[in-house]
Motif scaffolding. Sequence first.
Motif, PDB file in Angstrom:
ATOM      1  N   GLN A 229      83.338 -36.616 143.148  1.00  0.00           N
ATOM      2  CA  GLN A 229      84.232 -36.760 141.980  1.00  0.00           C
ATOM      3  C   GLN A 229      84.669 -38.215 141.675  1.00  0.00           C
ATOM      4  OE1 GLN A 229      84.922 -34.228 139.977  1.00  0.00           O
ATOM      5  NE2 GLN A 229      85.794 -35.804 138.600  1.00  0.00           N
TER       6      GLN A 229
ATOM      7  N   ASP B 258      73.915 -28.922 133.119  1.00  0.00           N
ATOM      8  CA  ASP B 258      73.521 -27.929 132.541  1.00  0.00           C
ATOM      9  C   ASP B 258      72.561 -27.843 131.237  1.00  0.00           C
ATOM     10  OD1 ASP B 258      74.432 -26.231 134.453  1.00  0.00           O
ATOM     11  OD2 ASP B 258      76.105 -25.085 133.276  1.00  0.00           O
ATOM     12  N   THR B 259      73.532 -29.237 130.536  1.00  0.00           N
ATOM     13  CA  THR B 259      72.331 -29.558 129.456  1.00  0.00           C
ATOM     14  C   THR B 259      71.388 -30.274 129.741  1.00  0.00           C
ATOM     15  OG1 THR B 259      74.744 -29.768 128.101  1.00  0.00           O
ATOM     16  CG2 THR B 259      72.962 -31.174 127.500  1.00  0.00           C
TER      17      THR B 259
ATOM     18  N   GLY C 171      80.923 -28.799 127.606  1.00  0.00           N
ATOM     19  CA  GLY C 171      80.304 -27.678 128.787  1.00  0.00           C
ATOM     20  C   GLY C 171      79.698 -28.824 130.090  1.00  0.00           C
ATOM     21  N   ASP C 172      79.236 -28.167 130.688  1.00  0.00           N
ATOM     22  CA  ASP C 172      78.587 -28.892 131.840  1.00  0.00           C
ATOM     23  C   ASP C 172      77.399 -29.881 131.392  1.00  0.00           C
ATOM     24  OD1 ASP C 172      77.238 -29.492 134.490  1.00  0.00           O
ATOM     25  OD2 ASP C 172      77.777 -27.712 135.330  1.00  0.00           O
TER      26      ASP C 172
ATOM     27  N   HIS D 213      80.003 -31.173 140.494  1.00  0.00           N
ATOM     28  CA  HIS D 213      78.730 -30.752 139.783  1.00  0.00           C
ATOM     29  C   HIS D 213      78.801 -30.742 138.449  1.00  0.00           C
ATOM     30  CE1 HIS D 213      76.271 -29.603 143.131  1.00  0.00           C
ATOM     31  NE2 HIS D 213      77.254 -29.068 143.815  1.00  0.00           N
ATOM     32  N   SER D 214      80.041 -31.176 137.769  1.00  0.00           N
ATOM     33  CA  SER D 214      80.374 -31.213 136.140  1.00  0.00           C
ATOM     34  C   SER D 214      81.386 -32.248 135.950  1.00  0.00           C
ATOM     35  CB  SER D 214      80.829 -29.618 135.909  1.00  0.00           C
ATOM     36  OG  SER D 214      81.141 -29.728 134.231  1.00  0.00           O
TER      37      SER D 214
ATOM     38  N   ARG E  22      73.662 -34.753 141.050  1.00  0.00           N
ATOM     39  CA  ARG E  22      74.080 -33.388 141.950  1.00  0.00           C
ATOM     40  C   ARG E  22      74.634 -33.948 143.285  1.00  0.00           C
ATOM     41  NH1 ARG E  22      68.823 -30.027 140.105  1.00  0.00           N
ATOM     42  NH2 ARG E  22      69.867 -28.924 138.503  1.00  0.00           N
TER      43      ARG E  22
ATOM     44  N   ARG F  37      79.972 -41.730 135.264  1.00  0.00           N
ATOM     45  CA  ARG F  37      80.150 -40.392 134.405  1.00  0.00           C
ATOM     46  C   ARG F  37      79.466 -40.620 133.106  1.00  0.00           C
ATOM     47  NH1 ARG F  37      85.121 -38.350 135.488  1.00  0.00           N
ATOM     48  NH2 ARG F  37      86.006 -40.360 134.812  1.00  0.00           N
TER      49      ARG F  37
ATOM     50  N   TRP G 228      76.358 -38.705 130.416  1.00  0.00           N
ATOM     51  CA  TRP G 228      76.367 -38.209 129.056  1.00  0.00           C
ATOM     52  C   TRP G 228      75.563 -38.928 127.939  1.00  0.00           C
ATOM     53  CZ3 TRP G 228      79.634 -33.916 127.583  1.00  0.00           C
ATOM     54  CH2 TRP G 228      80.016 -33.233 128.460  1.00  0.00           C
TER      55      TRP G 228
ATOM     56  N   ARG H  27      83.792 -34.870 130.323  1.00  0.00           N
ATOM     57  CA  ARG H  27      83.449 -35.841 129.034  1.00  0.00           C
ATOM     58  C   ARG H  27      84.099 -37.138 129.538  1.00  0.00           C
ATOM     59  NH1 ARG H  27      80.882 -35.412 124.179  1.00  0.00           N
ATOM     60  NH2 ARG H  27      80.656 -33.099 124.267  1.00  0.00           N
TER      61      ARG H  27
END
Length: 179
Positions: A135, A32-33, A28-29, A4-5, A131, A152, A156, A8
């Motif tokens: 990994q 969440d951002t 951070g996650d 879930h996270s 979600r 990933r 971002w 970076r």
Amino acid sequence: MPAHSPARPAPTEYFSFYKSYVDEVPEGDVLDTLVAQRDSTAALLAGVSEADAGFRYAEGKWSIREVAGHVADAERVFAYRALRIARGDPTPLAGFDENAWMPMAGFEARSLADVAAELRAVREATLALFRSIDQAAWGRSAVASGHPVTARALAWIIAGHERHHLRVLGERYLPRLED
């Protein structure tokens, strides 16, 4: 189990053009951002009147409505890339020219509320996809727009791209509406 996270991304995971977007995202996650952006962007756009939604701060610049539509379009493209990469598809992905797309998008024929609702729906779909990514999938890479990128990094990039355009709205559009 899905991760879930994602961490970076390293600078080697995306083309240097996107560095400023990745740098825009706080630590951070990232999911969440993305959730926080969904809500804060909706609130920001809800505060713009329909009369002001067509405002352009200079000749040839996009309107507020078009900026919101562009963010939705770009997120769709970036999320599609992340999907293909996460699923292990090595097919190179074409680039897109947002300036060529804009005249064809028809955002100015729609209400800002409608464009904002579309942006929110796109974000919901992006969050559902992210979600579900595990990994191993976050670290997969492929070529997009002629450059390697990981799934990933695309999470971002999406968050940073939206932050970039919200900053531009805050600096160049909204202050002029308050005058």
